[in-house]
Motif scaffolding. Sequence first.
Motif, PDB file in Angstrom:
ATOM      1  N   SER A 194       0.835  -1.193   0.000  1.00  0.00           N
ATOM      2  CA  SER A 194       0.000   0.000   0.000  1.00  0.00           C
ATOM      3  C   SER A 194       0.871   1.246   0.000  1.00  0.00           C
ATOM      4  N   ASN A 195       0.249   2.388  -0.213  1.00  0.00           N
ATOM      5  CA  ASN A 195       0.972   3.651  -0.202  1.00  0.00           C
ATOM      6  C   ASN A 195       0.992   4.290   1.175  1.00  0.00           C
ATOM      7  N   ALA A 196       0.522   3.587   2.188  1.00  0.00           N
ATOM      8  CA  ALA A 196       0.521   4.117   3.548  1.00  0.00           C
ATOM      9  C   ALA A 196       1.957   4.318   4.021  1.00  0.00           C
ATOM     10  N   PRO A 197       2.175   5.264   4.919  1.00  0.00           N
ATOM     11  CA  PRO A 197       3.539   5.491   5.408  1.00  0.00           C
ATOM     12  C   PRO A 197       4.072   4.266   6.144  1.00  0.00           C
ATOM     13  N   LEU A 198       5.256   3.846   5.740  1.00  0.00           N
ATOM     14  CA  LEU A 198       5.856   2.673   6.348  1.00  0.00           C
ATOM     15  C   LEU A 198       7.077   3.031   7.187  1.00  0.00           C
ATOM     16  N   GLU A 199       7.488   4.280   7.158  1.00  0.00           N
ATOM     17  CA  GLU A 199       8.641   4.678   7.948  1.00  0.00           C
ATOM     18  C   GLU A 199       8.265   4.660   9.425  1.00  0.00           C
ATOM     19  N   VAL A 200       9.176   4.195  10.245  1.00  0.00           N
ATOM     20  CA  VAL A 200       8.920   4.075  11.677  1.00  0.00           C
ATOM     21  C   VAL A 200       8.494   5.408  12.271  1.00  0.00           C
ATOM     22  N   TRP A 201       9.192   6.469  11.929  1.00  0.00           N
ATOM     23  CA  TRP A 201       8.898   7.771  12.539  1.00  0.00           C
ATOM     24  C   TRP A 201       7.537   8.315  12.131  1.00  0.00           C
ATOM     25  N   ARG A 202       7.022   7.907  10.991  1.00  0.00           N
ATOM     26  CA  ARG A 202       5.679   8.335  10.585  1.00  0.00           C
ATOM     27  C   ARG A 202       4.601   7.437  11.177  1.00  0.00           C
ATOM     28  N   TYR A 203       4.900   6.172  11.304  1.00  0.00           N
ATOM     29  CA  TYR A 203       3.914   5.216  11.798  1.00  0.00           C
ATOM     30  C   TYR A 203       3.677   5.379  13.300  1.00  0.00           C
ATOM     31  N   PHE A 204       4.750   5.574  14.052  1.00  0.00           N
ATOM     32  CA  PHE A 204       4.646   5.738  15.500  1.00  0.00           C
ATOM     33  C   PHE A 204       4.755   7.229  15.831  1.00  0.00           C
ATOM     34  N   HIS A 205       3.661   7.948  15.649  1.00  0.00           N
ATOM     35  CA  HIS A 205       3.643   9.400  15.843  1.00  0.00           C
ATOM     36  C   HIS A 205       4.077   9.801  17.246  1.00  0.00           C
ATOM     37  N   GLU A 206       3.777   8.952  18.221  1.00  0.00           N
ATOM     38  CA  GLU A 206       4.036   9.309  19.615  1.00  0.00           C
ATOM     39  C   GLU A 206       5.513   9.494  19.942  1.00  0.00           C
ATOM     40  N   VAL A 207       6.418   8.994  19.100  1.00  0.00           N
ATOM     41  CA  VAL A 207       7.844   9.162  19.394  1.00  0.00           C
ATOM     42  C   VAL A 207       8.401  10.463  18.833  1.00  0.00           C
ATOM     43  N   GLY A 208       7.621  11.139  18.006  1.00  0.00           N
ATOM     44  CA  GLY A 208       8.107  12.378  17.401  1.00  0.00           C
ATOM     45  C   GLY A 208       9.362  12.108  16.597  1.00  0.00           C
ATOM     46  N   ASN A 209      10.370  12.913  16.812  1.00  0.00           N
ATOM     47  CA  ASN A 209      11.641  12.735  16.111  1.00  0.00           C
ATOM     48  C   ASN A 209      12.646  11.918  16.910  1.00  0.00           C
ATOM     49  N   ASP A 210      12.247  11.395  18.067  1.00  0.00           N
ATOM     50  CA  ASP A 210      13.166  10.654  18.932  1.00  0.00           C
ATOM     51  C   ASP A 210      12.978   9.149  18.743  1.00  0.00           C
ATOM     52  N   LEU A 211      13.714   8.588  17.783  1.00  0.00           N
ATOM     53  CA  LEU A 211      13.562   7.166  17.473  1.00  0.00           C
ATOM     54  C   LEU A 211      14.112   6.257  18.566  1.00  0.00           C
ATOM     55  N   THR A 212      14.811   6.811  19.553  1.00  0.00           N
ATOM     56  CA  THR A 212      15.264   5.984  20.675  1.00  0.00           C
ATOM     57  C   THR A 212      14.084   5.553  21.550  1.00  0.00           C
ATOM     58  N   LYS A 213      12.928   6.142  21.334  1.00  0.00           N
ATOM     59  CA  LYS A 213      11.731   5.763  22.092  1.00  0.00           C
ATOM     60  C   LYS A 213      11.017   4.547  21.502  1.00  0.00           C
ATOM     61  N   ILE A 214      11.464   4.082  20.347  1.00  0.00           N
ATOM     62  CA  ILE A 214      10.877   2.878  19.749  1.00  0.00           C
ATOM     63  C   ILE A 214      11.236   1.692  20.635  1.00  0.00           C
ATOM     64  N   THR A 215      10.245   0.881  20.971  1.00  0.00           N
ATOM     65  CA  THR A 215      10.489  -0.296  21.806  1.00  0.00           C
ATOM     66  C   THR A 215      10.498  -1.547  20.937  1.00  0.00           C
ATOM     67  N   TRP A 216      11.327  -2.512  21.331  1.00  0.00           N
ATOM     68  CA  TRP A 216      11.594  -3.693  20.510  1.00  0.00           C
ATOM     69  C   TRP A 216      11.371  -4.984  21.287  1.00  0.00           C
ATOM     70  N   PHE A 217      10.971  -6.008  20.556  1.00  0.00           N
ATOM     71  CA  PHE A 217      10.976  -7.393  21.028  1.00  0.00           C
ATOM     72  C   PHE A 217      11.931  -8.119  20.094  1.00  0.00           C
ATOM     73  N   HIS A 218      13.058  -8.597  20.628  1.00  0.00           N
ATOM     74  CA  HIS A 218      14.100  -9.210  19.803  1.00  0.00           C
ATOM     75  C   HIS A 218      14.007 -10.732  19.806  1.00  0.00           C
ATOM     76  N   ALA A 219      14.505 -11.334  18.734  1.00  0.00           N
ATOM     77  CA  ALA A 219      14.609 -12.795  18.593  1.00  0.00           C
ATOM     78  C   ALA A 219      13.260 -13.481  18.785  1.00  0.00           C
ATOM     79  N   CYS A 220      12.271 -12.977  18.118  1.00  0.00           N
ATOM     80  CA  CYS A 220      10.910 -13.519  18.207  1.00  0.00           C
ATOM     81  C   CYS A 220      10.799 -14.687  17.219  1.00  0.00           C
ATOM     82  N   ASN A 221      11.389 -15.821  17.593  1.00  0.00           N
ATOM     83  CA  ASN A 221      11.610 -16.913  16.645  1.00  0.00           C
ATOM     84  C   ASN A 221      10.788 -18.174  16.902  1.00  0.00           C
ATOM     85  N   THR A 222       9.825 -18.117  17.799  1.00  0.00           N
ATOM     86  CA  THR A 222       8.945 -19.264  18.052  1.00  0.00           C
ATOM     87  C   THR A 222       7.502 -18.781  18.100  1.00  0.00           C
ATOM     88  N   ARG A 223       6.573 -19.715  17.990  1.00  0.00           N
ATOM     89  CA  ARG A 223       5.148 -19.354  18.093  1.00  0.00           C
ATOM     90  C   ARG A 223       4.850 -18.689  19.434  1.00  0.00           C
TER      91      ARG A 223
END
Length: 182
Positions: free
Chosen positions: A2-31
């Motif tokens: 789709s043409n929807a914004p896919l950039e992290v900073w556009r998708y997660f408006h609540e972080v503004g310009n501070d991408l260090t506020k993005i939270t992650w779940f790493h190694a999500c490799n099982t059901r």
Amino acid sequence: MSNAPLEVWRYFHEVGNDLTKITWFHACNTRALLHQALASDVMMIEADIVAGHLSGAVGGPPLAVMGHPPTTVSDLSLEQFLDTVLQRRRGKGIKLDFKTTAAFRASENILEQFLARAEVNFPVWVNADILRGPGIGPGKEVVDPHYFLRTCVTKFPLATISAGWAVNPNSSQTLSYSSAHI
């Protein structure tokens, strides 16, 4: 895709310009880990892809499964991972970390079909270590950089390309990047 914004900073408006506020779940490799990540309040889910087999499967060519080397058997294929994310994601993005060229080749058509779906209107990162970084000897495989970049540009033009350096965290030497790594 789709043409929807896919950039992290556009998708997660609540972080503004501070991408260090993005939270992650790493190694999500099982059901189980995928269901845990989807039920959590993390923003981005990172998962590793290897060429291997599903648990209980006998024989057949390797396919794209979720796992981190040396693991090559998983209870979750890439296709199952993507379908589950699409059904239950609720405001999350994904980062797919391809561990080998074989894993990337086994995944590219699955990912291309996934990204063509109109419902995919969230951040999708395509990652691979394509360069040798500090502490990496000649035996460590990196994903073929030319194939990875060419395929990403032609098949996944709206996904975020995330290229990295392979490093050896178990090296006894002090690791640092040099101009030779760039």
